[in-house]
Design a protein around this motif. Structure first.
Motif, PDB file in Angstrom:
ATOM      1  N   ARG A  56       3.652  49.444   8.818  1.00 25.98           N
ATOM      2  CA  ARG A  56       4.581  48.335   8.608  1.00 25.98           C
ATOM      3  C   ARG A  56       3.875  47.027   8.888  1.00 25.98           C
ATOM      4  NH1 ARG A  56       7.518  46.406  13.177  1.00 25.98           N
ATOM      5  NH2 ARG A  56       6.673  47.295  15.088  1.00 25.98           N
ATOM      6  N   ALA A  57       4.470  45.946   8.415  1.00 25.41           N
ATOM      7  CA  ALA A  57       3.863  44.627   8.586  1.00 25.41           C
ATOM      8  C   ALA A  57       4.920  43.639   9.037  1.00 25.41           C
ATOM      9  CB  ALA A  57       3.234  44.166   7.280  1.00 25.41           C
ATOM     10  N   GLU A  58       4.546  42.786   9.987  1.00 27.79           N
ATOM     11  CA  GLU A  58       5.449  41.725  10.437  1.00 27.79           C
ATOM     12  C   GLU A  58       4.909  40.404   9.947  1.00 27.79           C
ATOM     13  OE1 GLU A  58       6.295  41.241  14.631  1.00 27.79           O
ATOM     14  OE2 GLU A  58       6.395  43.440  14.761  1.00 27.79           O
ATOM     15  N   LEU A  59       5.756  39.665   9.260  1.00 27.49           N
ATOM     16  CA  LEU A  59       5.329  38.357   8.771  1.00 27.49           C
ATOM     17  C   LEU A  59       6.315  37.312   9.278  1.00 27.49           C
ATOM     18  CD1 LEU A  59       3.576  36.531   7.013  1.00 27.49           C
ATOM     19  CD2 LEU A  59       4.959  37.189   5.053  1.00 27.49           C
ATOM     20  N   VAL A  60       5.839  36.390  10.077  1.00 28.21           N
ATOM     21  CA  VAL A  60       6.699  35.347  10.642  1.00 28.21           C
ATOM     22  C   VAL A  60       6.129  33.979  10.325  1.00 28.21           C
ATOM     23  CG1 VAL A  60       7.797  34.450  12.713  1.00 28.21           C
ATOM     24  CG2 VAL A  60       7.302  36.896  12.530  1.00 28.21           C
ATOM     25  N   PHE A  61       6.922  33.160   9.676  1.00 28.24           N
ATOM     26  CA  PHE A  61       6.520  31.780   9.418  1.00 28.24           C
ATOM     27  C   PHE A  61       7.030  30.887  10.540  1.00 28.24           C
ATOM     28  CE2 PHE A  61       6.697  33.808   5.280  1.00 28.24           C
ATOM     29  CZ  PHE A  61       5.517  33.379   4.700  1.00 28.24           C
ATOM     30  N   PRO A 101      -2.584  34.766   5.361  1.00 28.54           N
ATOM     31  CA  PRO A 101      -1.286  34.761   4.673  1.00 28.54           C
ATOM     32  C   PRO A 101      -0.891  33.391   4.124  1.00 28.54           C
ATOM     33  CG  PRO A 101      -0.992  34.833   7.049  1.00 28.54           C
ATOM     34  CD  PRO A 101      -2.461  34.957   6.799  1.00 28.54           C
ATOM     35  N   ARG A 137       2.584  27.248   9.707  1.00 24.19           N
ATOM     36  CA  ARG A 137       1.665  28.355   9.929  1.00 24.19           C
ATOM     37  C   ARG A 137       2.409  29.662   9.757  1.00 24.19           C
ATOM     38  NH1 ARG A 137       1.383  30.587  15.258  1.00 24.19           N
ATOM     39  NH2 ARG A 137       3.072  29.785  16.522  1.00 24.19           N
ATOM     40  N   ALA A 138       1.670  30.730   9.587  1.00 22.39           N
ATOM     41  CA  ALA A 138       2.270  32.040   9.366  1.00 22.39           C
ATOM     42  C   ALA A 138       1.565  33.064  10.233  1.00 22.39           C
ATOM     43  CB  ALA A 138       2.164  32.429   7.890  1.00 22.39           C
ATOM     44  N   GLU A 139       2.337  33.965  10.813  1.00 23.04           N
ATOM     45  CA  GLU A 139       1.778  35.055  11.591  1.00 23.04           C
ATOM     46  C   GLU A 139       1.989  36.346  10.837  1.00 23.04           C
ATOM     47  OE1 GLU A 139       3.176  35.780  15.629  1.00 23.04           O
ATOM     48  OE2 GLU A 139       3.152  33.600  15.909  1.00 23.04           O
ATOM     49  N   LEU A 140       0.918  37.064  10.627  1.00 17.88           N
ATOM     50  CA  LEU A 140       1.019  38.341   9.925  1.00 17.88           C
ATOM     51  C   LEU A 140       0.388  39.420  10.798  1.00 17.88           C
ATOM     52  CD1 LEU A 140       1.662  40.036   7.443  1.00 17.88           C
ATOM     53  CD2 LEU A 140      -0.503  39.287   6.446  1.00 17.88           C
ATOM     54  N   VAL A 141       1.197  40.378  11.210  1.00 13.90           N
ATOM     55  CA  VAL A 141       0.704  41.449  12.077  1.00 13.90           C
ATOM     56  C   VAL A 141       1.024  42.796  11.445  1.00 13.90           C
ATOM     57  CG1 VAL A 141       0.759  42.461  14.370  1.00 13.90           C
ATOM     58  CG2 VAL A 141       1.143  40.004  14.098  1.00 13.90           C
ATOM     59  N   PHE A 142      -0.004  43.578  11.241  1.00  7.59           N
ATOM     60  CA  PHE A 142       0.190  44.938  10.741  1.00  7.59           C
ATOM     61  C   PHE A 142       0.278  45.898  11.918  1.00  7.59           C
ATOM     62  CE2 PHE A 142      -1.981  42.681   7.370  1.00  7.59           C
ATOM     63  CZ  PHE A 142      -1.264  43.067   6.255  1.00  7.59           C
ATOM     64  N   LEU A 200      -8.052  40.451  11.701  1.00  5.38           N
ATOM     65  CA  LEU A 200      -8.437  40.719  10.311  1.00  5.38           C
ATOM     66  C   LEU A 200      -8.756  39.369   9.674  1.00  5.38           C
ATOM     67  CD1 LEU A 200      -5.645  43.302   9.435  1.00  5.38           C
ATOM     68  CD2 LEU A 200      -8.002  43.774  10.120  1.00  5.38           C
ATOM     69  N   PHE A 243      -4.080  43.204  13.472  1.00  4.24           N
ATOM     70  CA  PHE A 243      -3.683  44.598  13.328  1.00  4.24           C
ATOM     71  C   PHE A 243      -3.451  45.204  14.701  1.00  4.24           C
ATOM     72  CE2 PHE A 243      -3.979  49.100  12.708  1.00  4.24           C
ATOM     73  CZ  PHE A 243      -3.505  49.321  11.430  1.00  4.24           C
ATOM     74  N   ILE A 266      -8.003  38.399   6.002  1.00  4.22           N
ATOM     75  CA  ILE A 266      -6.659  38.270   5.451  1.00  4.22           C
ATOM     76  C   ILE A 266      -5.978  37.013   5.968  1.00  4.22           C
ATOM     77  CG2 ILE A 266      -4.371  39.325   5.359  1.00  4.22           C
ATOM     78  CD1 ILE A 266      -5.667  42.009   5.392  1.00  4.22           C
TER      79      ILE A 266
END
Ligand SMILES: [Mn+2]
Ligand SMILES: [Mn+2]
Ligand SMILES: [Zn+2]
Ligand SMILES: [Zn+2]
Lengths: 147, 147
Positions: free
Chosen positions: B127-132, A113, A127-132, A108, A97, A111
């Motif tokens: 907002r959320a950023e999701l990158v695989f 993804p 792999r996955a990057e999730l940034v709020f 976080l 976050f 959570i």
DNA sequence: CGGCTAATGCTACAATGTTGCATTAGCCAA
DNA sequence: TTGGCTAATGCAACATTGTAGCATTAGCCG
């Protein structure tokens, strides 16, 4: 018997097969002591405060090494700067976050993804990057108190 | 009546209230013609190929302007470089896929991380950023054909 | 067309990260 | 404990990506 005056950080570094140096110990301990991820400037400032002079390049190499060894992980913020936190990344594939108000980046851990999404045919993610982005809990409280 | 020799890109630029310049038209058309997101080098190379010489700084400012106007959106890759694609970002809050093999970044318009996750108390994301990261469909096919 | 000013081009600068190489110091074996 | 090997460091120079200031050009509007 193991001498009791060796820090846990030093043990981790020794266990990974690299040489146990002042810089590596200090940097890893700084990361371990921080609840949030730190950028190079944060870490350099902390080293200076601890009376440990050091070189910019050495810090880059030390952090890269810690990440390689799985002793730290990295996340790139919207300011294009790398931030680091203790602990490997493969073990804890979690979301982050970024607070637009205070600029801090928090983990976080709850959570993940991973298996949440179905990609189009042919794509093979590993792999996955999730940034709020938004306002963190601390900043939200401050705003509420101020009003 | 509207002259038929004005491109759709030019219309979009005019509609946003800015001046319709060669650079803006060319850059927006390059973005519109590309199925994947492009970085500054990609775009500069395309401009050069089209016989349109350009200044680095102007390209930065042009791309920033297109993003401001909602005519393009931006994603930051793990190489810390910005990549651009035609179309606004608020309208399409979608995930992206970074291929570790060919380096391309693709939009996964079908995946929207929006209301998928519940954050800890106090956090207010906007907002959320999701990158695989992994192997894209094209590269997966090539690997299969080669084996 | 003429003029206003947004947009451009150029130079210099800033921030972040990398490479090469000489020097230092951690580790291990004798 | 010491000596030597070489990983790690420190320093200087460079690379990449993006910004700021300012003079010049060119898009737009009357
Ligand atoms: Mn984290
Ligand atoms: Mn996209
Ligand atoms: Zn905050
Ligand atoms: Zn690919």
């Amino acid at each position: 018997m193991p001498s009791p005056d060796v820090s846990p950080a030093a043990h981790l570094i020794a266990a990974s097969g690299g040489r146990v140096t002042r810089t590596r110990i200090a940097v890893l301990e700084i990361l371990q002591d921080s609840p949030r991820s730190l950028n190079h400037d944060d870490i350099a400032a902390q080293l200076a405060a601890d009376g440990m002079p050091h070189d910019r390049v050495t810090l880059y190499r030390t952090l890269d090494w810690l990440v390689e060894q799985g002793l730290a992980h990295r996340v790139i913020g919207p300011d294009r700067a790398r931030r680091f936190k203790a602990g490997g990344e493969t073990r804890s594939q979690h979301a982050h976050f970024h607070c637009d108000r205070c600029g801090h980046v928090l983990c976080l851990e709850s959570i993940r993804p991973e298996e949440q999404f179905t990609l189009p045919a042919g794509f093979e993610p590993d792999r996955a990057e999730l940034v709020f982005h938004g306002t963190c809990a601390d900043c939200g409280r401050q705003r509420g108190a101020k009003a």
